[in-house]
Write a protein that holds these residues in place. Structure first.
Motif, PDB file in Angstrom:
ATOM      1  N   THR A  45      26.280  17.859  -8.802  1.00 31.85           N
ATOM      2  CA  THR A  45      27.712  17.706  -8.500  1.00 31.85           C
ATOM      3  C   THR A  45      28.549  18.442  -9.542  1.00 31.85           C
ATOM      4  O   THR A  45      29.521  19.130  -9.205  1.00 31.85           O
ATOM      5  CB  THR A  45      28.068  16.200  -8.500  1.00 31.85           C
ATOM      6  OG1 THR A  45      27.415  15.606  -7.384  1.00 31.85           O
ATOM      7  CG2 THR A  45      29.559  15.961  -8.386  1.00 31.85           C
ATOM      8  N   PRO A  85      33.668  17.672  -1.355  1.00 28.89           N
ATOM      9  CA  PRO A  85      33.099  16.852  -2.434  1.00 28.89           C
ATOM     10  C   PRO A  85      32.235  15.733  -1.900  1.00 28.89           C
ATOM     11  O   PRO A  85      32.302  15.399  -0.712  1.00 28.89           O
ATOM     12  CB  PRO A  85      34.343  16.297  -3.140  1.00 28.89           C
ATOM     13  CG  PRO A  85      35.440  16.364  -2.148  1.00 28.89           C
ATOM     14  CD  PRO A  85      35.106  17.450  -1.170  1.00 28.89           C
ATOM     15  N   ASP A  86      31.438  15.134  -2.782  1.00 31.92           N
ATOM     16  CA  ASP A  86      30.694  13.952  -2.333  1.00 31.92           C
ATOM     17  C   ASP A  86      31.728  12.840  -2.164  1.00 31.92           C
ATOM     18  O   ASP A  86      32.765  12.831  -2.821  1.00 31.92           O
ATOM     19  CB  ASP A  86      29.557  13.565  -3.286  1.00 31.92           C
ATOM     20  CG  ASP A  86      30.022  13.327  -4.712  1.00 31.92           C
ATOM     21  OD1 ASP A  86      31.184  13.648  -5.014  1.00 31.92           O
ATOM     22  OD2 ASP A  86      29.222  12.836  -5.519  1.00 31.92           O
ATOM     23  N   ASP A 162      28.679  19.171  -1.113  1.00 29.55           N
ATOM     24  CA  ASP A 162      28.050  18.222  -2.033  1.00 29.55           C
ATOM     25  C   ASP A 162      27.427  17.066  -1.258  1.00 29.55           C
ATOM     26  O   ASP A 162      28.134  16.208  -0.736  1.00 29.55           O
ATOM     27  CB  ASP A 162      29.094  17.699  -3.034  1.00 29.55           C
ATOM     28  CG  ASP A 162      28.438  17.020  -4.226  1.00 29.55           C
ATOM     29  OD1 ASP A 162      27.228  16.734  -4.159  1.00 29.55           O
ATOM     30  OD2 ASP A 162      29.132  16.778  -5.220  1.00 29.55           O
TER      31      ASP A 162
END
Ligand code: ATP
Length: 238
Positions: A45, A85-86, A162
């Motif tokens: 990440t 993004p995660d 991600d």
């Protein structure tokens, strides 16, 4: 070999005093898909966040021959890097359609924005059915589809993904990864994919890097890594 779209050299990253990446090198080919694999906490990440200048870094990041490290995140987005993004990254209180339109905020080519929106809704018909619904009411899979679509509305040169499979049912993951493959083929969108599901990522990607505590320990074609039983057993757990 075609020229790399993204070239990263000697990248370090840290959160406050905590160093997380220790000088990693990697590339994404123009039109290619690179995956970064590794265990929890390896720095995957952080690698994506470092490319977008969301964490303190040292080292060089080049996008299509232009040096982008040192630029602000906003400028990196404008240069054509979209980050999923995660934890998804959709605006939960906005509708699906509002999220999609926000994704295109930097674009001036409004006619093509409409065409891209239409194409995305063909890829993800479930989003069309839910255009007026608040993003927060979608299922996990639908939210991931929306997050990816929102990023694609930017028409990025490079899509950073991600852990897109995280928390999703296998059938949805399969569907999502098939669509990633189609988007890559039909639009030549290059992708940098961070995944814990190594088997899945190695099927989609052409090149892979394995991170261990902030260092690249193995790199090679996805096919060679997929076919190397000792790497699979020692590092990838399948
Ligand atoms: P995961 O799959 O668990 O997210 P990862 O490979 O993506 O793992 P990172 O999230 O990049 O790993 O984290 C790498 C290291 O950096 C970990 O040791 C983590 O604890 C630390 N770290 C991550 N974010 C922060 C932060 N905001 N502040 C301090 N340390 C952090």
């Amino acid at each position: 070999m075609s020229t790399p779209l993204l070239q990263v050299k000697g990248l370090h990253a840290q959160y406050g005093p905590t160093r997380v990446l220790h000088g990693i090198d990697f590339e994404v080919r123009e039109g290619g898909i690179t995956t970064i694999l590794g265990a929890n906490g390896a720095g995957k990440t952080t690698t994506l966040r470092a490319v977008c200048a969301m964490v303190r870094t040292q080292g060089e990041v080049w996008l299509g021959g232009e040096r982008i490290d040192g630029k602000a995140t906003e400028a990196i987005v404008r240069a054509g890097v979209a980050h999923v993004p995660d934890g998804r990254g959709t605006f939960m209180n906005l509708t699906v359609d509002e999220n999609l339109r926000l994704g295109a905020y930097t674009r001036k080519d409004k006619e093509q924005v409409g065409e891209d929106r239409e194409r995305l809704l063909q890829w993800f018909p479930r989003l069309r059915e839910r255009l007026k619904q608040q993003a927060g009411t979608l299922s996990g899979g639908e939210q991931q589809m929306l997050a990816v679509s929102r990023a694609l509305m930017l028409r990025p040169r490079l899509l950073l993904l991600d852990e897109p499979s995280f928390g999703l049912a296998p059938r949805i993951v399969q569907e999502l990864f098939e669509i990633f493959g189609e988007i890559n083929k039909s639009q030549r969108t290059s992708m940098l994919l961070v995944e814990q599901n190594a088997a899945l990522a190695l099927k989609l990607a052409d090149h892979a890097y394995l991170l261990e505590t902030g260092r690249v320990v193995i790199s090679g074609s996805a096919e060679s890594i997929r076919n190397d039983e000792s790497i699979r057993r020692s590092y990838l757990g399948y």
